[in-house]
Design an enzyme around this catalytic site. Structure first.
Site, PDB file in Angstrom:
ATOM      1  CB  SER B  25      -0.900  -0.006   1.230  1.00  0.00           C
ATOM      2  OG  SER B  25      -1.716   1.144   1.232  1.00  0.00           O
ATOM      3  CG  ASN B  73       6.519   7.667   3.469  1.00  0.00           C
ATOM      4  OD1 ASN B  73       5.439   8.229   3.634  1.00  0.00           O
ATOM      5  ND2 ASN B  73       6.710   6.395   3.800  1.00  0.00           N
ATOM      6  N   GLY B  76       1.433  11.345   4.425  1.00  0.00           N
ATOM      7  CA  GLY B  76       0.248  11.739   5.175  1.00  0.00           C
ATOM      8  C   GLY B  76      -1.053  11.372   4.488  1.00  0.00           C
ATOM      9  CG  LEU B  77      -2.715   8.097   5.283  1.00  0.00           C
ATOM     10  CD1 LEU B  77      -3.719   7.818   6.402  1.00  0.00           C
ATOM     11  CD2 LEU B  77      -2.443   6.807   4.515  1.00  0.00           C
ATOM     12  CB  CYS B 133      -0.884   5.582   8.528  1.00  0.00           C
ATOM     13  SG  CYS B 133       0.039   6.817   7.613  1.00  0.00           S
ATOM     14  CG  ASN B 197       2.357   1.131   7.963  1.00  0.00           C
ATOM     15  OD1 ASN B 197       3.130   1.804   7.292  1.00  0.00           O
ATOM     16  ND2 ASN B 197       1.048   1.293   7.912  1.00  0.00           N
ATOM     17  N   GLY B 222      12.085   0.072   3.389  1.00  0.00           N
ATOM     18  CA  GLY B 222      13.203  -0.407   2.580  1.00  0.00           C
ATOM     19  C   GLY B 222      14.020  -1.468   3.297  1.00  0.00           C
ATOM     20  N   GLY B 249       8.406  -5.470   4.168  1.00  0.00           N
ATOM     21  CA  GLY B 249       9.427  -4.668   4.839  1.00  0.00           C
ATOM     22  C   GLY B 249      10.765  -4.943   4.190  1.00  0.00           C
TER      23      GLY B 249
HETATM   24  C1  LIG Z   1       5.945   6.359   0.133  1.00  0.00           C
HETATM   25  C2  LIG Z   1       5.237   5.332   0.969  1.00  0.00           C
HETATM   26  C3  LIG Z   1       3.866   5.437   1.191  1.00  0.00           C
HETATM   27  C4  LIG Z   1       3.193   4.491   1.972  1.00  0.00           C
HETATM   28  N1  LIG Z   1       1.838   4.610   2.137  1.00  0.00           N
HETATM   29  C5  LIG Z   1       1.175   3.643   2.829  1.00  0.00           C
HETATM   30  C6  LIG Z   1      -0.242   3.687   2.944  1.00  0.00           C
HETATM   31  O1  LIG Z   1      -0.920   4.565   2.411  1.00  0.00           O
HETATM   32  N2  LIG Z   1      -0.850   2.705   3.658  1.00  0.00           N
HETATM   33  C7  LIG Z   1      -0.152   1.687   4.248  1.00  0.00           C
HETATM   34  O2  LIG Z   1      -0.771   0.819   4.858  1.00  0.00           O
HETATM   35  N3  LIG Z   1       1.189   1.614   4.136  1.00  0.00           N
HETATM   36  C8  LIG Z   1       1.864   2.565   3.452  1.00  0.00           C
HETATM   37  N4  LIG Z   1       3.225   2.482   3.328  1.00  0.00           N
HETATM   38  C9  LIG Z   1       3.943   1.377   3.985  1.00  0.00           C
HETATM   39  C10 LIG Z   1       4.177   0.211   3.030  1.00  0.00           C
HETATM   40  O3  LIG Z   1       2.963  -0.325   2.560  1.00  0.00           O
HETATM   41  C11 LIG Z   1       4.987  -0.893   3.705  1.00  0.00           C
HETATM   42  O4  LIG Z   1       4.255  -1.376   4.806  1.00  0.00           O
HETATM   43  C12 LIG Z   1       6.355  -0.422   4.198  1.00  0.00           C
HETATM   44  O5  LIG Z   1       6.895   0.548   3.342  1.00  0.00           O
HETATM   45  C13 LIG Z   1       7.361  -1.564   4.349  1.00  0.00           C
HETATM   46  O6  LIG Z   1       7.591  -2.216   3.127  1.00  0.00           O
HETATM   47  P1  LIG Z   1       8.803  -1.824   2.100  1.00  0.00           P
HETATM   48  O7  LIG Z   1      10.051  -1.753   2.930  1.00  0.00           O
HETATM   49  O8  LIG Z   1       8.815  -2.915   1.080  1.00  0.00           O
HETATM   50  O9  LIG Z   1       8.456  -0.500   1.527  1.00  0.00           O
HETATM   51  C14 LIG Z   1       3.913   3.420   2.561  1.00  0.00           C
HETATM   52  C15 LIG Z   1       5.294   3.315   2.332  1.00  0.00           C
HETATM   53  C16 LIG Z   1       5.962   4.244   1.550  1.00  0.00           C
HETATM   54  C17 LIG Z   1       7.432   4.098   1.334  1.00  0.00           C
END
Ligand SMILES: Cc1cc2nc3c(=O)[nH]c(=O)nc-3n(C[C@H](O)[C@H](O)[C@H](O)COP(=O)(O)O)c2cc1C
Ligand code: FES
Lengths: 288, 328
Positions: B25, B73, B76-77, B133, B197, B222, B249
């Site tokens: 997401s 990041n 803020g949705l 979030c 998250n 990341g 994650g």
């Molecule tokens: C730019 C950005 C925006 C995100 N927006 C949301 C969001 O709207 N809702 C949500 O549940 N997680 C959000 N996340 C979290 C990701 O869904 C994920 O849980 C988190 O980034 C860990 O995974 P990753 O390391 O593969 O990015 C966001 C992450 C990033 C980097």
């Protein structure tokens, strides 16, 4: 967010064909027929840095110029790199024959007038780069074109020789007077607009310069199309990091993505004074 | 000698997936921007950016800072509101044949319920309830930090949502005992759990001598957070072994994804890696399949939670595999 049709960027591995030092900048020429094919002036390329196991996850974005679509030979692209941090320093250590992971062409190009109209092009620092192919297109349309290129100091000027070759009429400014006239690009801009009877200004450079160029154009009641440089995490429209407050045709202001809805905007629509804030009348501000 | 084909189909409660790789997401918008790079219908699914009832501008810029093997990041949705989302984004996803996980976020329980109702008849395969979030003004809005608040939201959404659509609670790692929160949302009726998250973080800009992000703090994502995420999946799998987990994650490769599966995830989301490589989710499907085959697994389902088995139990599995001729 909007349903406009997105251009078709590609991801491809490009081989570095040439690396040339130009003042404080380095020009790369890369074989990238996929990126070259769809290119229009104003668009950019996003490049992965640091190699396979890099700790730098975010691509670095560069405005494209010198694009040869390539008929018999493979298409090539050019972009210019200034040392700014770990990612650009890694790029500057690449050599001819090395390969780069590219995504492009990205973003909305400069809108072109339907018929030939006199235009002034204003570039700050390496912001001159995307104006070079734009100048070629405008000249091919039969438009009268003048260009102003500026920088803080002579070694940070970019493309003034190429601009002179393409256009002939180029005014150079530097803040410290080490090249051309001392001052800002906005100093010679009013007289260039008046001399040419310009109906549009195009610009690329730092935000403060773009805002000032927009104000000069506005004072002459002509539009300014400007290419912004916002910090981008993805470059392809999926992350929402690159937003600017922009007023649409109905007067509603929104945060729009500068990577896919820009980087080129009508300067008069950007709410410059509100960049870095959430103005109360912004669409969705009450939903925060 | 060709590699034996591994069955990589999986399920998240009643949602059946041909492969276990989804987007995360907020890292794929609503899929459309990725379609120039691959066919979104080929993924296990697209998880859409968390949507709220009303349009929301999100936080001020700068919204991003790169960090070692990660990023911070503070979006803020930002989003268009649920009506526009249904009309444009969900419609596009449906037409493109993508399996779809809709992520919802609310200011309070009532908003989560209103979203579940509004989405009741919409085409989707799973509802992810983002109660974690970090980019909200009030940390009290991070429902997943508090078992009681989390329980209230999840039980209300479970009652309001279409009973044929599984709901997953998305959890934050920023808690003392994630297993405790997981048990609470499981008892409240969650059909599964998405985790993790982002972690709350901060970067200072040395030019301005102020926090780098407009929102001051931001969410860290990341590869930098991968060990934390794996630890959470491991602990939650132990706390609620009967619940399917969607793990995420820092997943960048098939090897990374395999670690999550072995820790107990039934499927994975790829988030930040998409910014680095837009085709990462598709690449990871193939890589994961190869990694499973290379280790002698005949199916992905066999590998889920495999790291929790003793070495004797693991040896017994592989002995049984070689006794049976490969291929069917
Ligand atoms: C730019 C950005 C925006 C995100 N927006 C949301 C969001 O709207 N809702 C949500 O549940 N997680 C959000 N996340 C979290 C990701 O869904 C994920 O849980 C988190 O980034 C860990 O995974 P990753 O390391 O593969 O990015 C966001 C992450 C990033 C980097
Ligand atoms: S840089 Fe990601 S949306 Fe623009």
């Amino acid at each position: 967010m909007t349903s406009d049709v997105l251009p078709g960027p590609v991801q491809e591995t490009g081989e570095i064909f040439d690396v040339t030092r130009l003042g404080e900048y380095t020009q790369f020429t890369v074989v990238a027929p996929g990126v070259a094919r769809g290119f229009k002036p104003g668009q950019f390329v996003a490049i992965a840095v640091g190699g396979r196991d890099t700790s730098m996850l975010l691509r670095r974005s560069f405005a494209l110029y010198g694009v040869q679509p390539g008929a018999e030979f493979a298409g090539t692209i050019q972009f210019v790199v200034a040392a700014k941090g770990g990612g650009t320093e890694w790029l500057l250590r690449r050599q001819i024959g090395d390969t780069l992971d590219l995504v492009g062409p990205l973003g909305v190009p400069f809108p072109l007038p339907r018929a030939s109209v006199p235009a002034v092009l204003v570039g700050g620092g390496y912001g001159t780069a995307p104006l070079l192919p734009l100048a070629q297109v405008l000249l091919a349309q039969g438009s009268d074109v003048e260009m102003i290129v500026g920088a803080a100091t002579a070694s940070r000027l970019f493309g003034e020789m190429q601009a002179k070759r393409i256009i002939g009429k180029v005014t150079v400014t530097t803040d410290d007077g080490t090249a051309g006239q001392r001052g800002w690009v906005t100093d010679p801009l009013p007289s260039a607009i008046e001399r040419l009877g310009a109906e549009i200004v195009y610009a690329c450079g730092p935000m403060g310069m773009l805002r000032a160029v927009g104000e000069v154009a506005g004072a002459h009641a002509i539009p300014a199309q400007v290419a912004v440089e916002e910090s981008m995490a993805c470059g392809i429209g999926v992350c929402m990091t690159c937003v600017l407050p922009v007023r649409d045709g109905d007067g509603v202001s929104r945060f729009v993505r500068s990577c896919v809805e820009g980087p080129v905007f009508d300067a008069g629509r950007i709410r410059w004074a509100d960049v870095g804030t959430v103005p109360a009348d912004l669409f969705g501000a009450d939903g925060n | 000698m060709g590699t034996p084909t591994v069955d990589i189909s999986t399920s998240l409660a009643s949602f059946e997936l041909p492969n276990p790789v989804l987007t995360a997401s907020g890292c794929a918008a609503a899929g459309r921007e990725l379609s120039p790079f691959f066919d979104v219908a080929e993924l296990g699914g697209i998880v859409t950016k968390s949507i709220m009832m009303k349009p929301r501008s999100g936080r001020s810029t700068p919204r991003m800072a790169e960090t070692p093997s990660g990023m911070l990041n503070s979006i803020g949705l930002q989003g268009p509101g649920v009506d526009s989302f249904i009309e444009h984004d969900l419609k596009w996803l449906h037409e493109s044949g993508a399996r779809t996980v809709v992520s919802i976020a609310g200011h309070n329980t009532d908003e989560f319920v209103a979203l579940a109702r509004r989405l009741y008849d919409q085409p989707m395969d799973l509802l992810e309830v983002n109660i974690s979030c970090p980019n909200v003004e009030n940390r009290g809005q991070v429902f997943a930090c508090d078992a009681i608040a989390a329980t209230r939201v999840i039980s209300a959404v479970r009652r309001a949502a279409n009973p044929n659509v599984p709901i997953f609670a998305k959890l934050t790692p920023d808690v003392t005992d994630i297993g405790y929160i997981a048990r609470a949302v499981a008892e409240a009726g969650a059909d599964g759990i998405s985790l993790i998250n982002t972690l709350l973080g901060l970067v200072i800009d040395l030019d301005t001598l102020r926090p780098a992000l407009g929102g001051v703090t931001g969410g860290l994502s990341g590869p930098a957070i991968r060990p934390v995420a794996l630890r959470c999946v491991w602990q939650v799998h132990q706390a609620v072994p009967h619940l399917p987990l969607l793990g995420m994650g820092g997943i960048k490769t098939g090897k990374d994804a395999l670690q999550f599966i072995l820790a107990g995830a039934s499927a994975v989301s790829v988030g930040t890696a998409v910014f680095h490589d837009p085709t990462a989710p598709i690449r990871i499907i193939a890589e994961l399949s190869d990694e499973l085959a290379a280790r002698g697994f005949s199916s992905l389902r066999d590998a889920i939670g495999f790291a929790h088995l003793s070495s004797e139990q693991q040896a017994a599995y592989f002995a049984a595999q070689t006794a049976v001729p490969v291929g069917r």
